[in-house]
Design an enzyme around this catalytic site. Structure first.
Site, PDB file in Angstrom:
ATOM      1  N   HIS A  49     -26.521  51.772  35.126  1.00  0.00           N
ATOM      2  CA  HIS A  49     -25.549  52.362  36.048  1.00  0.00           C
ATOM      3  C   HIS A  49     -26.166  53.361  37.015  1.00  0.00           C
ATOM      4  O   HIS A  49     -25.690  53.523  38.133  1.00  0.00           O
ATOM      5  CB  HIS A  49     -24.349  52.916  35.278  1.00  0.00           C
ATOM      6  CG  HIS A  49     -23.465  51.807  34.815  1.00  0.00           C
ATOM      7  ND1 HIS A  49     -23.532  51.283  33.555  1.00  0.00           N
ATOM      8  CD2 HIS A  49     -22.580  51.055  35.487  1.00  0.00           C
ATOM      9  CE1 HIS A  49     -22.701  50.267  33.474  1.00  0.00           C
ATOM     10  NE2 HIS A  49     -22.105  50.105  34.630  1.00  0.00           N
TER      11      HIS A  49
ATOM     12  N   ARG B 179     -14.940  49.733  40.834  1.00  0.00           N
ATOM     13  CA  ARG B 179     -15.193  50.209  39.463  1.00  0.00           C
ATOM     14  C   ARG B 179     -14.368  51.486  39.253  1.00  0.00           C
ATOM     15  O   ARG B 179     -14.827  52.579  39.541  1.00  0.00           O
ATOM     16  CB  ARG B 179     -16.680  50.524  39.268  1.00  0.00           C
ATOM     17  CG  ARG B 179     -17.601  49.312  39.206  1.00  0.00           C
ATOM     18  CD  ARG B 179     -19.035  49.761  38.917  1.00  0.00           C
ATOM     19  NE  ARG B 179     -19.887  48.665  38.511  1.00  0.00           N
ATOM     20  CZ  ARG B 179     -20.664  47.963  39.330  1.00  0.00           C
ATOM     21  NH1 ARG B 179     -20.698  48.256  40.614  1.00  0.00           N
ATOM     22  NH2 ARG B 179     -21.429  46.989  38.872  1.00  0.00           N
TER      23      ARG B 179
ATOM     24  N   ARG C 168     -10.769  46.654  39.443  1.00  0.00           N
ATOM     25  CA  ARG C 168     -11.058  46.375  38.029  1.00  0.00           C
ATOM     26  C   ARG C 168     -10.421  47.456  37.161  1.00  0.00           C
ATOM     27  O   ARG C 168     -10.560  48.642  37.444  1.00  0.00           O
ATOM     28  CB  ARG C 168     -12.574  46.349  37.794  1.00  0.00           C
ATOM     29  CG  ARG C 168     -12.907  46.167  36.319  1.00  0.00           C
ATOM     30  CD  ARG C 168     -14.358  45.913  36.100  1.00  0.00           C
ATOM     31  NE  ARG C 168     -15.145  47.122  36.211  1.00  0.00           N
ATOM     32  CZ  ARG C 168     -16.481  47.137  36.119  1.00  0.00           C
ATOM     33  NH1 ARG C 168     -17.131  46.013  35.958  1.00  0.00           N
ATOM     34  NH2 ARG C 168     -17.146  48.256  36.209  1.00  0.00           N
TER      35      ARG C 168
ATOM     36  N   GLU D 172     -18.224  37.936  31.777  1.00  0.00           N
ATOM     37  CA  GLU D 172     -19.363  38.774  31.408  1.00  0.00           C
ATOM     38  C   GLU D 172     -19.865  38.472  30.008  1.00  0.00           C
ATOM     39  O   GLU D 172     -20.831  39.071  29.551  1.00  0.00           O
ATOM     40  CB  GLU D 172     -18.950  40.255  31.430  1.00  0.00           C
ATOM     41  CG  GLU D 172     -18.433  40.724  32.747  1.00  0.00           C
ATOM     42  CD  GLU D 172     -18.069  42.198  32.709  1.00  0.00           C
ATOM     43  OE1 GLU D 172     -18.886  43.009  33.148  1.00  0.00           O
ATOM     44  OE2 GLU D 172     -16.961  42.523  32.242  1.00  0.00           O
TER      45      GLU D 172
ATOM     46  N   ASN E 102     -24.440  41.304  35.414  1.00  0.00           N
ATOM     47  CA  ASN E 102     -25.204  42.360  34.728  1.00  0.00           C
ATOM     48  C   ASN E 102     -24.968  42.252  33.227  1.00  0.00           C
ATOM     49  O   ASN E 102     -25.909  42.186  32.430  1.00  0.00           O
ATOM     50  CB  ASN E 102     -24.771  43.743  35.207  1.00  0.00           C
ATOM     51  CG  ASN E 102     -24.816  43.867  36.715  1.00  0.00           C
ATOM     52  OD1 ASN E 102     -25.574  43.143  37.360  1.00  0.00           O
ATOM     53  ND2 ASN E 102     -24.027  44.753  37.278  1.00  0.00           N
ATOM     54  N   ASP E 103     -23.694  42.233  32.863  1.00  0.00           N
ATOM     55  CA  ASP E 103     -23.391  42.096  31.441  1.00  0.00           C
ATOM     56  C   ASP E 103     -23.617  40.668  30.966  1.00  0.00           C
ATOM     57  O   ASP E 103     -24.063  40.457  29.846  1.00  0.00           O
ATOM     58  CB  ASP E 103     -21.954  42.535  31.158  1.00  0.00           C
ATOM     59  CG  ASP E 103     -21.862  44.042  31.039  1.00  0.00           C
ATOM     60  OD1 ASP E 103     -22.747  44.634  30.383  1.00  0.00           O
ATOM     61  OD2 ASP E 103     -20.937  44.645  31.601  1.00  0.00           O
TER      62      ASP E 103
ATOM     63  N   ARG F  99     -29.354  45.784  28.931  1.00  0.00           N
ATOM     64  CA  ARG F  99     -29.617  45.904  30.374  1.00  0.00           C
ATOM     65  C   ARG F  99     -30.219  47.245  30.763  1.00  0.00           C
ATOM     66  O   ARG F  99     -30.757  47.390  31.859  1.00  0.00           O
ATOM     67  CB  ARG F  99     -28.330  45.649  31.170  1.00  0.00           C
ATOM     68  CG  ARG F  99     -27.267  46.677  30.943  1.00  0.00           C
ATOM     69  CD  ARG F  99     -25.921  46.222  31.484  1.00  0.00           C
ATOM     70  NE  ARG F  99     -25.621  46.780  32.784  1.00  0.00           N
ATOM     71  CZ  ARG F  99     -24.422  46.710  33.374  1.00  0.00           C
ATOM     72  NH1 ARG F  99     -23.436  46.047  32.786  1.00  0.00           N
ATOM     73  NH2 ARG F  99     -24.210  47.246  34.529  1.00  0.00           N
TER      74      ARG F  99
ATOM     75  N   CYS G 182     -19.817  39.550  41.228  1.00  0.00           N
ATOM     76  CA  CYS G 182     -19.927  40.954  41.602  1.00  0.00           C
ATOM     77  C   CYS G 182     -21.075  41.662  40.888  1.00  0.00           C
ATOM     78  O   CYS G 182     -21.288  42.849  41.081  1.00  0.00           O
ATOM     79  CB  CYS G 182     -18.611  41.683  41.354  1.00  0.00           C
ATOM     80  SG  CYS G 182     -18.113  41.640  39.628  1.00  0.00           S
TER      81      CYS G 182
HETATM   82  C1  PEP Z   1     -21.385  43.311  35.577  1.00  0.00           C
HETATM   83  O1  PEP Z   1     -21.429  43.488  34.351  1.00  0.00           O
HETATM   84  O2  PEP Z   1     -22.057  42.448  36.175  1.00  0.00           O
HETATM   85  C2  PEP Z   1     -20.537  44.177  36.421  1.00  0.00           C
HETATM   86  C3  PEP Z   1     -20.374  43.932  37.702  1.00  0.00           C
HETATM   87  O3  PEP Z   1     -19.950  45.252  35.818  1.00  0.00           O
HETATM   88  P1  PEP Z   1     -20.715  46.599  35.442  1.00  0.00           P
HETATM   89  O4  PEP Z   1     -22.076  46.556  36.081  1.00  0.00           O
HETATM   90  O5  PEP Z   1     -19.869  47.709  35.942  1.00  0.00           O
HETATM   91  O6  PEP Z   1     -20.773  46.515  33.943  1.00  0.00           O
HETATM   92 MG    MG Z   2     -19.931  44.702  33.342  1.00  0.00          MG
END
Ligand code: PEP
Ligand code: MG
Length: 569
Positions: free
Chosen positions: A191, A298, A334, A433, A456-457, A467, A504
């Protein structure tokens, strides 16, 4: 001069003094005090309270300017708590009769008050527990002689060096004064990295022992693309820095030529190009770069940047600003995606062995329906003022979707009864995810209005690679064929049901990957505002038919190395 190598996660260059950020760590001694020490402990407590009152008053003054009068009111409540005679009485009693030192006496008094507030059970007193925690933390810091950790008030423009920066720290920092971030942990999708890209702050993460190697005040150069940090730069290094900085701004400037051009391939395929945001303030950058919508808001930052769960009105104000700011363009909001590495200063999460597999996001929202409904009502109200859609995070089952929809239906009923306007047909989508969501994509596609791939997840869970863990950073790779096949399966499932599917996760903004993502058939890419034009340029230089062939070829490959070689990554 020394060059240190980390992972470059947010483009751009910065030169400035190091500011080492350390988390507050207050050791509390529990041994009883001797009767002769009671007066001394009592005086310590009173002095710490006096100092706390001064600090809160000056923060309140500054906050009026930055947060507005209404939001700054919370500090008045903090002052009331700090000066509450009942709190002082209980602390004194703990010191004089229970022989506790000042710190422990305060801790115990706080717990008693918190228990009392919780028992009273209404929202007002529950919120006071968060305020109480906040104030007592500050008094404790003063008793221990430590400065509460924050990046809210920085002395000058600095490069922040830290072990890691939690989202709540980045959410509350003074954006004007942070030239760059350097952290010891983290990867491309942690993050800190996402926040840095959103704010267009150059950042290097995963730089081992950064705090030990970069003393406070030392002037360094940070290159957020190369992932390097240069200490004691000589004249040649400074000249190189100036050259690169100039080139970076020239490249950015050149991209402005396509600002008003559509995101369309050479053979006419249109891809929606949206932006990810973390707060209403980010809209400015989205509109400046001509984003066609918000693909991911977010909302957790709204919660993290608060001293209690934000009430409906506050949330409505934020969502309204975004809906109106985007002037009729789509805005995908979200719902609260908290937990994992994202905590709240006013909520005690259960102690978990595996927080990323734990009490978080939709799980937590369904477990606390009143908190969830407050957000759903606020989003619904904003839906009357723009093209708002709802996105549910971390979904693994249809039961979760149905439970969320049923709470949404309740909220709609309540608003209808009150005569409050909202979009009756508001669209509800899920983030894909988890492997569960991928494998069940056909079933989900029948029940939801759209998908958004959170790579990402998804990469983290498909590959079982944390991650944010820099020591396995090389394994975290969305180019892995297992991730690519997951993406393909989800896109096909959505399209079979005639549903819209976007992406996203950070992969969507990877310029090398964009031709492949186009060819896989995505309808939308949502990227940080700072990447919008660079991604548009790639789209505008592609033939969709070529991209489709490329996707077919890449899906036939079986190793990361082959995929990367084919895409020139
Ligand atoms: C993801 O997991 O790809 C996502 C966009 O959400 P975050 O990065 O906020 O977990
Ligand atoms: Mg995520």
């Amino acid at each position: 001069m020394r060059s240190l190598q980390g992972i470059g996660v947010s483009k751009g260059l910065a030169f400035g003094p190091v500011y080492v950020y350390e988390k507050t760590d207050i050791p509390i001694h529990t041994a009883p005090i001797a009767p002769g020490e009671a007066q001394q402990e009592a005086d310590k407590f009173r002095n710490a309270v006096e100092l706390t009152v001064k600090q809160i008053s000056s923060i309140a003054k500054a906050a009026e300017g930055t947060l507005g009068e209404e939001n700054a009111k919370v500090f008045e409540a903090h002052l009331d708590i700090a000066e509450d005679p009942a709190l002082e009485e209980m602390v004194m009693d703990n010191i004089h009769t229970a022989h506790m030192n000042a710190m422990r006496a305060l801790g115990e008094a706080k717990e008693s008050f918190a228990a009392l507030f919780r028992e009273l059970g209404d929202d007002y007193f529950r919120e006071r527990v968060f305020d109480l925690d906040d104030v007592c933390e500050r008094i404790l810091c003063n008793l221990a002689g430590v400065v509460p950790a924050s990046l809210q008030f920085l002395p000058e423009k600095v490069i922040v060096v830290a072990e890691d920066l939690t989202p709540s720290i980045t959410a509350t920092m003074d954006r004007e004064k942070v030239l760059a971030f350097v952290t010891e942990t983290g990867g491309k999708t942690s993050h800190t990295a996402i926040m840095a890209r959103t704010l267009e702050i150059p950042a290097v993460v995963g730089l081992k022992e950064a705090r030990a190697q970069l003393p406070n005040g030392e002037k360094i150069i940070v290159d957020g693309q190369a992932g390097t940090v240069l200490t004691h730069p000589d004249a040649a290094a400074m000249a190189e820095y100036e050259r690169k900085k100039l080139r970076h701004s020239q490249e950015k400037e050149a991209l402005r030529a396509i600002l008003n051009e559509p995101s369309i391939t050479l053979d006419g395929r249109k891809i929606e190009l949206y932006a990810n945001i973390g707060s209403p303030g980010d809209i400015e950058a989205v509109t400046a770069n001509n984003g066609e919508g918000v693909g991911l808001f977010r909302t957790e930052f709204l919660y993290m940047d608060s001293t209690r769960f934000p009430v409906e009105e506050e949330q409505f104000t934020a969502y309204r600003q975004v809906a109106q700011g985007m002037a009729g363009k789509p805005v995908i909001i979200r719902t609260l995606d908290i937990g994992g590495d994202k905590t709240l200063p006013y909520f005690t999460f259960p102690k978990e062995e595996n927080p990323f597999l734990g009490y978080r996001a939709i799980r937590m929202c369904l477990d606390m329906p009143e908190i969830f409904k407050t957000q759903l009502r606020a989003i619904l109200r904003a839906s009357a003022l723009g093209r708002v859609k709802i996105l549910l995070p971390m979904v693994i089952s249809l039961e979760e979707v149905r439970a969320a929809k049923s709470l949404l239906a309740e909220c709609k009923g309540e608003l209808r009864a009150q005569g409050i306007a909202f979009d009756e047909g508001i669209k509800v989508g899920v983030m894909v995810e988890t492997p569960a969501a991928v494998l069940m994509a056909d079933a989900f596609a029948k029940e939801v209005d759209f998908f958004s791939l959170g790579t990402n997840d998804l990469t983290q869970y498909v590959l079982a690679v944390d991650r944010g863990n820099e020591s396995i950073n090389a394994l975290f790779n969305p180019y892995h064929p297992a991730v690519l096949h997951s993406i393909k399966k989800v896109i096909d499932a959505a399209h079979r049901e005639g549903k819209f599917v976007g992406m996203c996760g950070e992969f969507a903004g990877d310029e090398q990957a964009v031709p492949l993502l186009l060819g896989l058939g995505l309808d939308e890419l949502s990227v940080s505002a700072s990447s919008l034009l660079a991604v548009k340029k790639v789209i505008r230089n592609q033939h969709y038919s070529h991209a489709q062939r490329l996707a077919q070829e890449v899906l036939a490959l079986t190793t990361v190395a082959e995929v990367e070689a084919r895409l020139g990554a």
